[in-house]
Enzyme design. Structure first.
Site, mmCIF file in Angstrom:
data_model
loop_
_atom_site.group_PDB
_atom_site.id
_atom_site.type_symbol
_atom_site.label_atom_id
_atom_site.label_comp_id
_atom_site.label_asym_id
_atom_site.label_seq_id
_atom_site.Cartn_x
_atom_site.Cartn_y
_atom_site.Cartn_z
ATOM 1 N N ASP A 11 0.860 -1.177 0.000
ATOM 2 C CA ASP A 11 0.000 0.000 0.000
ATOM 3 C C ASP A 11 0.901 1.233 0.000
ATOM 4 O O ASP A 11 2.119 1.120 -0.156
ATOM 5 C CB ASP A 11 -0.964 -0.020 1.191
ATOM 6 C CG ASP A 11 -0.295 0.172 2.542
ATOM 7 O OD1 ASP A 11 0.959 0.262 2.610
ATOM 8 O OD2 ASP A 11 -1.025 0.234 3.550
ATOM 9 N N HIS A 12 0.308 2.397 0.174
ATOM 10 C CA HIS A 12 1.068 3.646 0.136
ATOM 11 C C HIS A 12 2.152 3.699 1.214
ATOM 12 O O HIS A 12 3.243 4.202 0.966
ATOM 13 C CB HIS A 12 0.129 4.847 0.269
ATOM 14 C CG HIS A 12 -0.686 4.813 1.521
ATOM 15 N ND1 HIS A 12 -1.805 4.012 1.650
ATOM 16 C CD2 HIS A 12 -0.539 5.459 2.692
ATOM 17 C CE1 HIS A 12 -2.315 4.174 2.864
ATOM 18 N NE2 HIS A 12 -1.565 5.049 3.521
ATOM 19 N N CYS A 68 3.151 -3.168 4.077
ATOM 20 C CA CYS A 68 2.269 -2.063 4.448
ATOM 21 C C CYS A 68 2.883 -1.406 5.674
ATOM 22 O O CYS A 68 3.964 -1.797 6.103
ATOM 23 C CB CYS A 68 0.815 -2.503 4.674
ATOM 24 S SG CYS A 68 0.456 -3.400 6.184
ATOM 25 N N GLY A 71 2.597 -3.898 8.550
ATOM 26 C CA GLY A 71 2.713 -5.260 8.050
ATOM 27 C C GLY A 71 1.515 -6.113 8.400
ATOM 28 O O GLY A 71 1.265 -7.135 7.767
ATOM 29 N N HIS A 101 11.041 -23.300 9.254
ATOM 30 C CA HIS A 101 10.081 -24.110 9.999
ATOM 31 C C HIS A 101 8.658 -24.032 9.482
ATOM 32 O O HIS A 101 7.866 -24.946 9.745
ATOM 33 C CB HIS A 101 10.083 -23.709 11.472
ATOM 34 C CG HIS A 101 11.336 -24.115 12.178
ATOM 35 N ND1 HIS A 101 11.501 -23.945 13.534
ATOM 36 C CD2 HIS A 101 12.480 -24.674 11.729
ATOM 37 C CE1 HIS A 101 12.695 -24.394 13.889
ATOM 38 N NE2 HIS A 101 13.312 -24.837 12.811
ATOM 39 N N ASN A 102 8.301 -22.932 8.797
ATOM 40 C CA ASN A 102 6.903 -22.742 8.397
ATOM 41 C C ASN A 102 6.685 -22.788 6.893
ATOM 42 O O ASN A 102 5.556 -22.706 6.440
ATOM 43 C CB ASN A 102 6.376 -21.412 8.941
ATOM 44 C CG ASN A 102 6.600 -21.280 10.428
ATOM 45 O OD1 ASN A 102 7.331 -20.409 10.867
ATOM 46 N ND2 ASN A 102 6.001 -22.157 11.213
ATOM 47 N N ARG A 135 10.220 -32.825 10.541
ATOM 48 C CA ARG A 135 9.181 -32.725 11.566
ATOM 49 C C ARG A 135 8.262 -31.522 11.356
ATOM 50 O O ARG A 135 7.132 -31.505 11.837
ATOM 51 C CB ARG A 135 9.812 -32.670 12.959
ATOM 52 C CG ARG A 135 10.552 -31.385 13.264
ATOM 53 C CD ARG A 135 11.237 -31.457 14.645
ATOM 54 N NE ARG A 135 11.636 -30.161 15.126
ATOM 55 C CZ ARG A 135 12.761 -29.531 14.804
ATOM 56 N NH1 ARG A 135 13.612 -30.112 13.973
ATOM 57 N NH2 ARG A 135 13.059 -28.359 15.308
ATOM 58 N N ARG A 139 3.337 -30.377 10.707
ATOM 59 C CA ARG A 139 2.654 -29.220 11.290
ATOM 60 C C ARG A 139 2.029 -28.364 10.197
ATOM 61 O O ARG A 139 0.908 -27.872 10.342
ATOM 62 C CB ARG A 139 3.632 -28.405 12.123
ATOM 63 C CG ARG A 139 4.152 -29.199 13.301
ATOM 64 C CD ARG A 139 5.278 -28.496 14.028
ATOM 65 N NE ARG A 139 5.795 -29.387 15.058
ATOM 66 C CZ ARG A 139 7.068 -29.493 15.381
ATOM 67 N NH1 ARG A 139 7.971 -28.743 14.759
ATOM 68 N NH2 ARG A 139 7.459 -30.319 16.323
#
Length: 145
Positions: A11-12, A68, A71, A101-102, A135, A139
């Site tokens: 965004d701006h 943004c 964030g 991890h994600n 592992r 998840r």
């Protein structure tokens, strides 16, 4: 760099950081598609976040970078997409863990709270970190509803 095609949105409030990130990524030979915004005129992050997230979700781009002010808003918006795992990254360490991890596929940066130099470092770490798998995969498999 692990990723070669990246979608951007802001965004701006995130525009200046997005522009610095874009320039940096292009200088590294990465294909970049800028979904906007294209100025600092007031705008709504969702107008740019949804098309960018859809492009990442549909594998048109490997990952995305969203910016943004805090964030948070743009992060909440892109995470509405089922195939998106966006992480709000305000430090290099958080960015690294989001990938390790994600398996985050969108890095969200708080443009008003990190310097342009730090934003570039955060994105560099995100772009250069591979998912560990193992592992962590089980998840991630539990995230979709």
């Amino acid at each position: 760099m692990i990723f070669k095609s990246i979608a951007l949105a802001a965004d701006h409030a995130g525009y200046p950081a997005k522009e610095a990130i874009k320039k940096h990524l292009i200088s590294k030979g990465i294909e970049v598609n800028d979904f906007g915004t294209h100025s600092e005129d007031s705008t709504d992050y969702a107008d740019y976040a949804h098309p960018m997230a859809s492009a990442v979700e549909n594998n048109e781009f490997e990952i995305g970078i969203a910016v943004c002010g805090s964030g948070n808003g743009i992060n909440m918006t892109v995470n509405k997409h089922q195939g998106i795992r966006a992480a709000l990254c305000w430090s290099v360490e958080i960015s690294e863990m989001a990938r390790l991890h994600n398996d985050a596929n969108i890095c969200t940066v708080p443009g008003r709270y990190v310097s342009e130099e730090d934003a570039i470092s955060i994105v560099d770490k995100f772009v250069n970190t591979a998912f560990e798998g193992g592992r962590h995969q089980k998840r991630i498999d539990k995230i979709p509803v």
